[in-house]
Design a protein around this motif. Structure first.
Motif, short mmCIF file in Angstrom:
data_model
loop_
_atom_site.label_atom_id
_atom_site.label_comp_id
_atom_site.label_asym_id
_atom_site.label_seq_id
_atom_site.Cartn_x
_atom_site.Cartn_y
_atom_site.Cartn_z
N THR A 153 28.87 -16.15 -8.56
CA THR A 153 28.67 -14.89 -7.83
C THR A 153 27.19 -14.51 -7.87
O THR A 153 26.47 -14.84 -8.80
CB THR A 153 29.50 -13.74 -8.43
OG1 THR A 153 29.08 -13.50 -9.78
CG2 THR A 153 30.98 -14.06 -8.40
N TYR A 154 26.77 -13.83 -6.82
CA TYR A 154 25.39 -13.34 -6.78
C TYR A 154 25.37 -12.00 -6.05
O TYR A 154 26.21 -11.71 -5.21
CB TYR A 154 24.46 -14.34 -6.10
CG TYR A 154 24.72 -14.57 -4.62
CD1 TYR A 154 23.90 -13.98 -3.65
CD2 TYR A 154 25.77 -15.38 -4.18
CE1 TYR A 154 24.13 -14.20 -2.29
CE2 TYR A 154 25.99 -15.60 -2.84
CZ TYR A 154 25.17 -15.01 -1.89
OH TYR A 154 25.39 -15.22 -0.55
N ASP A 155 24.42 -11.16 -6.41
CA ASP A 155 24.35 -9.83 -5.81
C ASP A 155 22.92 -9.33 -5.90
O ASP A 155 22.08 -9.88 -6.62
CB ASP A 155 25.30 -8.88 -6.53
CG ASP A 155 25.69 -7.66 -5.70
OD1 ASP A 155 25.12 -7.48 -4.60
OD2 ASP A 155 26.56 -6.89 -6.14
N ALA A 156 22.65 -8.26 -5.16
CA ALA A 156 21.35 -7.59 -5.22
C ALA A 156 21.58 -6.17 -5.68
O ALA A 156 22.58 -5.54 -5.30
CB ALA A 156 20.66 -7.61 -3.85
N ARG A 157 20.70 -5.65 -6.48
CA ARG A 157 20.85 -4.29 -7.01
C ARG A 157 20.42 -3.28 -5.93
O ARG A 157 19.39 -2.60 -6.05
CB ARG A 157 20.04 -4.13 -8.30
CG ARG A 157 20.54 -5.02 -9.43
CD ARG A 157 19.76 -4.81 -10.72
NE ARG A 157 20.19 -5.74 -11.75
CZ ARG A 157 21.19 -5.53 -12.61
NH1 ARG A 157 21.87 -4.40 -12.56
NH2 ARG A 157 21.51 -6.44 -13.52
N GLY A 300 28.65 -18.84 -13.02
CA GLY A 300 28.24 -17.60 -13.68
C GLY A 300 28.02 -16.51 -12.66
O GLY A 300 28.56 -16.55 -11.55
N GLY A 301 27.21 -15.52 -13.04
CA GLY A 301 26.91 -14.41 -12.14
C GLY A 301 25.44 -14.07 -12.19
O GLY A 301 24.82 -14.10 -13.25
N VAL A 302 24.87 -13.74 -11.04
CA VAL A 302 23.45 -13.40 -10.93
C VAL A 302 23.34 -12.06 -10.20
O VAL A 302 23.97 -11.86 -9.16
CB VAL A 302 22.66 -14.49 -10.17
CG1 VAL A 302 21.21 -14.09 -10.01
CG2 VAL A 302 22.78 -15.83 -10.89
N TRP A 303 22.53 -11.15 -10.75
CA TRP A 303 22.36 -9.83 -10.14
C TRP A 303 20.88 -9.47 -10.19
O TRP A 303 20.36 -9.10 -11.22
CB TRP A 303 23.21 -8.79 -10.87
CG TRP A 303 23.51 -7.56 -10.06
CD1 TRP A 303 23.19 -7.32 -8.77
CD2 TRP A 303 24.22 -6.39 -10.52
NE1 TRP A 303 23.64 -6.08 -8.38
CE2 TRP A 303 24.28 -5.51 -9.41
CE3 TRP A 303 24.80 -6.03 -11.72
CZ2 TRP A 303 24.90 -4.25 -9.51
CZ3 TRP A 303 25.42 -4.79 -11.82
CH2 TRP A 303 25.47 -3.91 -10.72
N TRP A 304 20.22 -9.61 -9.06
CA TRP A 304 18.78 -9.41 -9.00
C TRP A 304 18.42 -8.08 -8.32
O TRP A 304 19.14 -7.59 -7.45
CB TRP A 304 18.13 -10.55 -8.21
CG TRP A 304 18.01 -11.82 -8.99
CD1 TRP A 304 18.46 -12.06 -10.25
CD2 TRP A 304 17.39 -13.03 -8.56
NE1 TRP A 304 18.16 -13.34 -10.63
CE2 TRP A 304 17.50 -13.96 -9.62
CE3 TRP A 304 16.75 -13.42 -7.39
CZ2 TRP A 304 16.99 -15.26 -9.54
CZ3 TRP A 304 16.25 -14.71 -7.30
CH2 TRP A 304 16.36 -15.61 -8.36
#
Length: 385
Positions: A153-157, A300-304
């Motif tokens: 998963t990936y997302d932007a703050r 995993g997960g990434v949240w930038w």
């Protein structure tokens, strides 16, 4: 090819002659066929190495939405620019969330995609199903929370951009009433509405925020209706978590203020536009592609956010006072170096109950599960089902 007749003739030959012939044949095989096989194997290896990585993107809206999907496509183009002929990308636009998404994603894999990006929350379950059937393919799901061995998963703050926009909105409003056109009531969107309100309240404690939900990510007519409804209720600065420029355009026609969302929308309403909270997906898409090419990709997960260059507030209007711009830039610098925290207590909900204690800082688990309005946001959170 050896025929039945030749086989019968060979059987009639003397044992010694047969052995000599066999030895000759074996010698011939070793001297002539093995190098040929090795050369073929080497050629196949070279061909495999030169084959571009096929990357597919499933978009929930059209590339021309000027917002969310446009920003994702800019990230895709950044990948092409970075890796050239090492990659081959493809897209499918306007893929509905739900069963249709599964069909499209399966089709993309069937066409040879080895890295698949699904760019909206509602693709989560369909992508998990397809990932389970194709362990050799890597899947990337935007804004979700479920992973698999081959699905990350990936997302932007985005809430960081929403907060900075709120600081400007709270400084520019004359009615102390802000309006938000919401898409779908999931934690991601609720978090942005709350962060926008907290930013506004940080400079203007009198702020109240009204919300209209359109239950769609991209629906310009509904977005326009929602924006107009908020203006009719006294809001003079509009914000959105929808994908088109309709909210900004509605504010422009009404002589009010609004913001761009996900990309720089200033040209859609130059008089109304105060700033645009933008997402830059390029750095993450380049990172994910590089890992896939090098064999270092992992789940995993990434949240930038601002810190990683994924979130920014750009094109601040000349109408915004210099001291407000300075405040925003100070917040931005603090988000980048970690010295500023948006979600820090005390924070209370609309019912007056404390949701974050004084001095406490919200962790990602807390932020990922927000399903309440902070004090100042009117109404109650509707069900997302």
């Amino acid at each position: 090819m050896t025929t039945p007749l030749s086989k019968r003739s060979l059987l009639k030959m003397g044992g010694w002659a047969a052995l000599v012939a066999t030895a000759a044949l074996v010698g011939c095989s070793k001297s002539e066929t093995e190098p040929a096989a090795g050369a073929a194997s080497e050629a196949a290896s070279v061909a495999a190495k030169s084959e571009p990585l096929q990357i597919a993107f499933a978009y929930v809206g059209p590339v021309g939405d000027a917002g969310w999907t446009y920003a994702h496509n800019e990230g895709r183009l950044a990948v092409e620019k970075e890796f050239g002929d090492k990659v081959k990308t493809s897209i499918v636009e306007k893929v509905p969330e739900g069963p249709e998404a599964e069909r499209v994603i399966r089709d993309l894999v069937g066409q040879g995609a080895k890295l698949v990006f699904g760019t909206t929350f509602g693709y989560m379950e369909p992508m998990l199903k397809v990932a389970a059937d194709h362990p050799d393919v890597k899947f990337e799901h935007a804004t979700g929370y479920k992973t698999a061995a081959n699905m990350r998963t990936y997302d932007a703050r985005t809430y960081e951009g929403a907060y900075m926009a709120g600081v400007i909105a709270g400084s520019m409003t004359k009615t102390n009433t802000l309006g938000v056109v919401g898409s779908i009531p999931i934690p991601e969107v609720i978090r942005n509405i709350n962060s926008f309100t907290l930013g506004a309240q940080s400079v203007n404690p009198k702020i109240k925020t009204k919300v209209v939900w359109v239950n769609a990510w991209f629906d310009p007519p509904k977005e326009t209706e929602g924006a107009q409804s908020l203006l009719n209720q006294g809001a003079d600065v509009l914000f959105q978590n929808t994908d088109s420029a309709a909210v900004l355009q509605t504010a422009e026609k009404a002589g009010k203020y609004a913001f761009g969302w996900d990309s720089n929308m200033s040209h859609f309403g130059p008089k109304a536009h105060l700033a645009s909270a933008v997402i830059n997906w390029g750095p993450y898409y380049i990172k994910a592609t590089k890992e896939a090419l090098e064999g270092t990709w992992s789940t995993g997960g990434v949240w930038w956010g601002v810190k990683e260059g994924a979130i920014d507030l750009v094109a601040m209007s000349d109408a915004v006072p210099a001291e407000v711009k300075t405040k925003v830039e100070t917040i931005k610098a603090g988000l980048k170096d970690g010295s500023f925290t948006i979600w820090k207590g005390p924070i209370v909900g609309t019912d007056g109950k404390e949701v974050l204690a004084a001095g406490a800082t919200a962790d990602d688990k807390f932020l990922g599960g927000i399903n309440f309005y902070v004090k100042g946001v009117e109404g109650s959170v509707p069900s997302s089902k």
